[in-house]
Design an enzyme around this catalytic site. Structure first.
Site, short mmCIF file in Angstrom:
data_model
loop_
_atom_site.label_atom_id
_atom_site.label_comp_id
_atom_site.label_asym_id
_atom_site.label_seq_id
_atom_site.Cartn_x
_atom_site.Cartn_y
_atom_site.Cartn_z
NE ARG A 145 -3.21 -0.41 2.93
CZ ARG A 145 -4.46 -0.49 2.94
NH1 ARG A 145 -5.19 0.29 2.78
NH2 ARG A 145 -4.87 -1.92 2.88
CB THR A 146 3.47 2.66 2.26
OG1 THR A 146 2.50 2.37 3.37
CG2 THR A 146 4.33 3.73 2.62
CE LYS A 150 22.18 -12.77 -3.39
NZ LYS A 150 22.72 -12.22 -4.81
NE ARG A 171 7.00 1.20 5.85
CZ ARG A 171 5.54 0.52 5.83
NH1 ARG A 171 5.43 -0.64 6.08
NH2 ARG A 171 4.61 1.35 5.53
CG HIS A 192 3.71 5.18 8.49
ND1 HIS A 192 4.54 5.83 7.41
CD2 HIS A 192 3.12 4.38 7.95
CE1 HIS A 192 3.78 5.47 6.20
NE2 HIS A 192 3.14 4.24 6.69
#
Lengths: 183, 319
Positions: free
Chosen positions: B54-55, B82, B104, B134
């Site tokens: 969504r974001t 990795k 994020r 946020h």
């Protein structure tokens, strides 16, 4: 720095009245005419021209505001600009004659941005340009159709348009910058 | 604005400026050509070390509507699995020439670290860091509240006196943290409602009222209730006995929906656990602005990207 007043209230009123007549004449009347002012002072000038048009020909000319901030090509060269709202008249601009109204015409880049913005908003029949002051120094092939006053300037000079709605008085002043640092 | 990392410290005028700018951006979406050339030639990298469709899509849509180029990076299937670090990933992306990073990350404070590290020159927008902040979610919630309350007359308005109940998993919620600070800055009165186990330590120092009884909060007829997602993926211990008990005590079920005042706004940052923190009827009711929140998210993110990417060389502009 020295400021010299070049237009006073009566001069500005006369110039706007003349521009209004010229707009009506070139449009062959007041129908399908939309005046789009470029914020901040262009909107005030557009409203004044619309008031004159309404006296000359009732119902002629509706006013909107066209913000061009998001269309400028110099956003990374100046501090962040805060856009003003764009307001279009209810009928839109499709098929209309749009007269862009601004206070000072200089490099032409603002008008270039305005033409781009108009292209995203609709397809007018024609776009004209009315300015209170043309100070020259164009950087693009753009010219005004209706000019209140041609004011040849040096690049180092600045033009200040003051309108009573925002500045408490009507005046156009020219200010020379002795250091020549400001465009 | 150089970066947007948090709503803490965001001044009232600055926050209102972003909301007003988002109004202009929302206008663009209604046009025949919903696109502006503003950020042409700029590149935005979405660095998503944690899943969030969504974001990510919202930021991507925002950047593209402003004509920026978008590079999207998600940790899954990348060298992060990795063992590559944030620093290496950021520097690799920066070496490709980017102007802004939308980050994020599951670690609280990751955006601050990236912005202050000197690893990259780009502007940093925090798109959610751990349980910390946020900010664009807080802004889009404030925008949605203002728009729902004031409609076309919302430009320039603050949220003075608006009463908002934020309900549920406050402990794990960066959305709650961002909202608490932003909404109170804008003048709203915020009440947090949660089981004691899902309230963070130190909540007493926040500028909010705190309660544990959702029914009592509803009886006070708040202007808006913001239901939070129960973040089971972050719960490594038992915070409540059973989902059914949680739903009974803190869920916005049909009975509670019926007791809400007719004009109370129902919000949820998504994605929803229907039947747990919110019933399907509450989520789909006319009072729900959950889809408006999604729509407004694009406008807010356009405004934020414009602010961090326009202006003189960002290194010369004060924060």
């Amino acid at each position: 720095m020295t400021a010299r007043t070049v237009l006073q209230e009566a001069d500005i009123t006369r110039a706007l009245t003349r521009i209004s007549h010229e707009i009506l004449e070139s449009n062959r009347g007041g129908s399908d005419l939309v005046l789009l002012g470029i914020p901040t002072r262009g909107v005030l000038l557009a409203e004044r021209i619309a008031a004159v048009l309404a006296r000359l020909e009732p119902g002629a000319g509706v006013v909107g505001a066209l913000d061009v901030t998001m269309y400028r090509d110099d956003l990374d060269r100046h501090p962040t600009r805060t856009p003003s709202p764009t307001r279009l008249p209810a009928g839109g601009i499709d098929g209309k004659t749009v007269v862009l109204v601004d206070d000072v015409l200089y490099s032409g880049r603002t008008i270039r941005a305005a033409l781009d913005a108009i292209g995203d908003l609709g397809r007018p029949r024609a776009v004209r340009l009315a300015v209170l002051v043309d100070r020259g120094h164009r950087e693009l092939p753009i010219r005004a159709d209706f000019v209140g006053k041609n004011l040849p300037t040096a690049v180092a000079e600045r033009i200040y348009v003051r309108l009573r709605e925002t500045d408490g008085e009507d005046a156009v002043a020219i200010e020379s910058d002795p250091e020549g640092t400001r465009a | 604005m150089r970066h947007l990392l948090s709503t803490v410290g965001l001044a009232r005028d600055e926050a209102l400026g972003i909301l007003d700018l988002a109004e202009d951006m929302a206008e663009v979406a209604t046009r025949a050509v919903p696109k502006l050339p503003t950020l042409r030639g700029r590149t935005v990298a979405n660095l998503f070390f944690e899943d969030s469709t969504r974001t990510r899509l919202s930021f991507e849509a925002a950047a593209k509507r402003l004509s920026a180029d978008v590079i999207t990076f998600s940790a899954k299937g990348s060298s992060v699995s990795k063992g590559e670090s944030l620093k290496d990933t950021a520097q690799t992306i920066a070496a490709m020439g980017i102007d802004a990073v939308v980050l994020r990350h599951s670690a609280s404070g990751a955006a601050e670290v990236l912005a202050g590290s000197g690893w990259i020159d780009a502007a940093v927008v925090n798109a959610g860091d751990g349980t910390h902040q946020h900010p664009t979610q807080g802004l889009l919630d404030a925008y949605t509240l203002r728009k729902t309350l004031h409609g076309d007359a919302s430009r320039g308005r603050d949220l003075d006196g608006v009463r908002v109940a934020i309900v549920g998993d406050i402990l794990h919620s960066r959305v709650a943290r961002s909202n608490v600070w932003l909404l109170t800055t804008l003048g709203a009165e915020v009440t947090l409602v949660a089981p004691r186990t899902l309230l963070p330590t130190g909540v007493d120092a926040w500028p909010v009222r705190v309660g544990t009884d959702l029914d009592a909060a509803i009886a006070e007829a708040p202007d808006a209730v913001m239901m939070l997602r129960v973040q089971q993926e972050r719960m490594h211990a038992a915070f409540f006995p059973h989902e059914r008990e949680y739903a009974n005590e803190w869920g916005l079920d049909d009975a509670r929906l019926a007791r809400l005042a007719a004009d109370t706004i129902v919000m949820h940052p998504g994605p929803m656990n229907r039947g747990l923190e919110i019933s399907a009827r509450a989520a789909d009711s006319p009072r729900s602005v959950i889809l408006d929140q999604v729509t407004n998210g694009v406008s807010i993110r356009m405004a934020v990207l414009y602010l961090v990417l326009s202006g003189s060389d960002p290194r010369e502009v004060a924060e």
